[in-house]
Write a protein that holds these residues in place. Sequence first.
Motif, mmCIF file in Angstrom:
data_model
loop_
_atom_site.group_PDB
_atom_site.id
_atom_site.type_symbol
_atom_site.label_atom_id
_atom_site.label_comp_id
_atom_site.label_asym_id
_atom_site.label_seq_id
_atom_site.Cartn_x
_atom_site.Cartn_y
_atom_site.Cartn_z
ATOM 1 N N ASP A 1 36.321 47.867 55.280
ATOM 2 C CA ASP A 1 36.557 46.722 56.172
ATOM 3 C C ASP A 1 37.529 47.358 57.175
ATOM 4 O OD1 ASP A 1 37.983 44.549 57.566
ATOM 5 O OD2 ASP A 1 38.221 43.399 55.835
ATOM 6 N N ILE A 2 37.555 47.362 58.539
ATOM 7 C CA ILE A 2 38.285 48.077 59.499
ATOM 8 C C ILE A 2 40.041 47.649 59.364
ATOM 9 C CG2 ILE A 2 36.628 48.779 60.736
ATOM 10 C CD1 ILE A 2 37.729 46.491 62.819
ATOM 11 N N LEU B 1 45.157 48.873 58.379
ATOM 12 C CA LEU B 1 46.385 48.642 58.699
ATOM 13 C C LEU B 1 47.288 48.896 57.562
ATOM 14 C CD1 LEU B 1 45.715 45.401 60.500
ATOM 15 C CD2 LEU B 1 46.413 47.174 61.450
ATOM 16 N N GLY B 2 46.641 49.215 56.329
ATOM 17 C CA GLY B 2 47.411 49.473 55.097
ATOM 18 C C GLY B 2 48.283 48.094 54.887
#
Length: 168
Positions: free
Chosen positions: A157-158, A162-163
């Motif tokens: 999942d892109i 974002l972490g």
Amino acid sequence: MSEAFRGEFTQKVDGKARVLIPAAFRRVLEAGDPDSPRKRIVIVYGDERRKFAECYTIAGAQRLEALIRRKPIGSPERRLLERNMITLSATVEIDDDGRIVLPPKVREKIGMSAQDGGEAVLAGSLDTFQLWKADVYEADILRAAEAELAALPEDMDILSLLGDLPEV
């Protein structure tokens, strides 16, 4: 800045090299130039590696200038940044109809002639937006998206890029 440049808009460029700035982008530009009666935009056309011009609010351009000023005077980094981000730029006013006239150097940068008109894409990227010739944008965005997604695992999942960041 509370608002961001987001979305992509394809706009006609008329025979006088005028292009309409979308209303959503004008609101961000107005917020970034509150003291000027006629709102302005800074268009950076330097860096020959890019196929687009980068557009800043006045406040955004001032933030960029402050970052460049932090570099030592005469350093190669500062000279490169000054040339590509300051010298090779233009400040233009937005007219009462929400249009700007694309300066000749900007048209040259994106490969658009005033006589031919054509279409430009204004593509939001948070604090700035990019100004592209429409056909170049379509080809480049497709190529870039394919390459970027190919580099990621298929099931990723892109948003995971974002972490673990705190809530904003």
